[in-house]
Structures are given as structure tokens and as C-alpha cells.
Design a protein around this motif. Sequence first.
Motif, mmCIF file in Angstrom:
data_model
loop_
_atom_site.group_PDB
_atom_site.id
_atom_site.type_symbol
_atom_site.label_atom_id
_atom_site.label_comp_id
_atom_site.label_asym_id
_atom_site.label_seq_id
_atom_site.Cartn_x
_atom_site.Cartn_y
_atom_site.Cartn_z
ATOM 1 N N GLN A 186 -5.016 -7.770 -2.556
ATOM 2 C CA GLN A 186 -5.655 -8.751 -2.008
ATOM 3 C C GLN A 186 -5.565 -9.889 -2.642
ATOM 4 N N ALA A 187 -5.231 -10.088 -4.150
ATOM 5 C CA ALA A 187 -5.181 -11.055 -4.774
ATOM 6 C C ALA A 187 -3.725 -11.894 -4.520
ATOM 7 N N ARG A 188 -2.710 -11.002 -4.060
ATOM 8 C CA ARG A 188 -1.661 -11.690 -3.714
ATOM 9 C C ARG A 188 -1.746 -12.371 -2.520
ATOM 10 N N GLU A 206 -4.125 -13.745 -1.080
ATOM 11 C CA GLU A 206 -5.008 -14.648 -1.262
ATOM 12 C C GLU A 206 -4.286 -15.758 -1.782
ATOM 13 N N LYS A 241 -2.592 -1.201 -6.290
ATOM 14 C CA LYS A 241 -4.251 -1.398 -6.235
ATOM 15 C C LYS A 241 -4.427 -2.355 -4.922
ATOM 16 N N ALA A 242 -5.690 -1.908 -4.568
ATOM 17 C CA ALA A 242 -6.095 -2.779 -3.314
ATOM 18 C C ALA A 242 -6.543 -4.321 -3.973
ATOM 19 N N THR A 243 -7.056 -4.298 -5.110
ATOM 20 C CA THR A 243 -7.152 -5.627 -5.794
ATOM 21 C C THR A 243 -6.031 -6.453 -6.046
ATOM 22 N N THR A 244 -5.034 -5.796 -6.501
ATOM 23 C CA THR A 244 -3.868 -6.321 -6.606
ATOM 24 C C THR A 244 -3.109 -7.069 -5.383
ATOM 25 N N ARG A 264 0.853 -1.059 0.010
ATOM 26 C CA ARG A 264 0.129 -0.018 0.061
ATOM 27 C C ARG A 264 0.963 1.170 -0.019
ATOM 28 N N ARG A 304 -11.487 -0.756 -20.047
ATOM 29 C CA ARG A 304 -11.636 0.558 -19.084
ATOM 30 C C ARG A 304 -11.769 1.855 -19.572
#
Length: 357
Positions: free
Chosen positions: A37-39, A41, A32-35, A27, A187
Motif C-alpha cells: 500500500q505504501a508503494r 501511494e 506485507k500489505a502495508t508495504t 502479493r 515488535r
Amino acid sequence: MASGVVHLDPPPAVFRAMLEGWAVQQRTRFLKATTIQARIELVKRFAAYTNQYPWQWQAAEVEAFIDHLRSQSHPIVVSTARGYQNTLRLFMEYVTDSRYGWQRLCEDEFGQVPTQILHEWNSVAHVTEFEGDPRRRPLTYDEVQALFDAADGRVQEIRDRGRKGALAAMRDAALLKTVYAFGLRRREAWGLDLTDLRHNPKAVQYGRFGALFVRWGKSSRGSQPKRRTVLTVPEMDWIVPVLDQWLDEARPLFNPGKLPALWVTERCDRLSRRSVNEAFVDARDAAGLPAELDLHCLRHSYVTHLIEFDYPERFVQDQVGHEYASTTALYTGVGDEYRNRLLKRSLERQGKLWGAS
């Protein structure tokens, strides 16, 4: 880890703290928050597979993990495997970095220290620039026309059946044509607002559609979305009446009010990114085009066709917002007719030189 706190079950507490610290580190880099979180997980998934903690992992565990994913009914592809390996490598770099103190803590608590488990002998080698499905490619001119004809045909088909959705189908047809005419990513098309339609003083004949200001370009390494202006080229000037009709006739029927979005829904909201994909799939299937073609293939088609229209590579690179010319080259799949035209020009030049001598 909080100092002076005694945990009843230290291993999971240390692992949680590792993950939380790694998330904070990322952070800080504005990823990105999605990046992130995916890492996180994926690391949890790997830990569950091994039933071990990071200070217990060895190279054999990650090798077994990747081999397991390759042996499934839907095996992972090379690019996915590399992404997984890179994520696990980054996590292990974090926990083995002396600046964060995890090795010292693990040595004191468990008598073991985390070590890097990925190296050149158990990682996917990056030997080619493009590793996507070879069936994905630029559309030919005839395929582009078939796609647009199918999108337009859906409007009349829905009307003939007396069903709802003709207005949405008209929007989808205009959307797909805009994606192709300006070489947009999903996008980028999704994020267009009315204010992003620009005049070009060097091409006044296109009016308010002389250019598009793209504000949601692809970001990298935690940066904000990159911006660029895409100019309307003469070979794509057919998009001007398409957008004119959308703005003046079709869009007002959605009653969008003050909604700034260019592409709107019946609920007076911005069209979702998923719906942008679905618009392409519906038209593709109606046109009978191969199922492996996706929305991004229109962007590849735009690059290829601009090259075939003899635009300089640097101009094409700027139009689509590529940082490197090599990326633009990967998007290009010129046809035999274009290459034969270049060959003919070269032969003609040589003939003139020989004639002069």
C-alpha cells in the motif's frame, strides 16, 4: 486490462490497471500489505506531482520530485530518498517488462511507451552501511541505570499524587528492562506471550526465565517473522526477579484472564506497539536523556554491552537475530574502557612473547 472493453477515458483506466497488476505481483511474493500500500501511494503521489502518466514520465520528472521534497521545511533524509527512488524504480521495471505487455498496450493506445526513469546518475548512492542519525547511539551503563531509575520513580510519583496509572507504570518499567536484558525489537517485545518464557537446562538457577522464545522477529522479502531463542546471560540475571514480580504480583492485578500476552492493559488487551514506544519516551524524558534516543537504542546498548562483556561476536549475532555479522557490528559502539582493556591484553601478550625470546 479486460479484453474487448472500450474505456471512455483510457489513460486513467490504464494507470489504475498498472497499479492493480503491480499490487498483485507483489502479493504473489507474499510482501506485507502495508508495504504494498505504501508503494502504491507513493506512485500515485508522484503521478499527482507530475500531472502525467507513466508512459509520459522522463528522468527529469523524478529528479524534480526528489528536489522538491528536499526543499520542504522538513526535507526528506537520504534513506527516505533512496526508499522513494527504489519504489519508483521497481514500478517502472514492472511496467517496462515485456512479460506484462504494458509497453505494447501503451504504444497502441497512446503512441508512447514507459521507460525506466531512474539510473545511476539520478539515484542516491549507497556508500555507507549506516545512514541513521549519528546522534542515535547505544546508552552508557549510567544512562541505562538512569532510565530504569526514572521508570521506577514514575510508579512512586503517580502513587504520591494519588492518581491512576501506577500499575501501568510498573508494567512499563518491567517492559523496558526486558527489552534491554534480551536485546529485543519493539515488535518482538510486543508479541511476547507467557508461553515464550523458557527454562534453560544449562542455567537452572534462572527458572522459567532462562530464555525467551522470540516469534515476531524481523521478516524480509515476504518471509514470515523469523524466530529465535534468546538466552539469559549472567550479566543480565537481574531481570529474573523483575519478571518474577511482574508475573506473580503485578500482572494478575490487571485481571487478564486467559489472555496469553505477557504485557497487558487495563482493558484486558495486549499492550499496543505505540504504547511500547511511549513507555520509553516517558522514562527517557523523566531521566533527562537526549530526545534523539529511542527504544531501539536499548537494543544497540544490549549488543554493545555483550561485546564489552567479552561474548564472542557470533554469540551476540545469534542472540539478536542478525543474519549478517556486519549488521551486528553496526550496532556496536564500545567505550574507551573496553578498548583500553583489549589494548592492555595485547600488550601483555606481546610482553610475554618478548620475555620468552
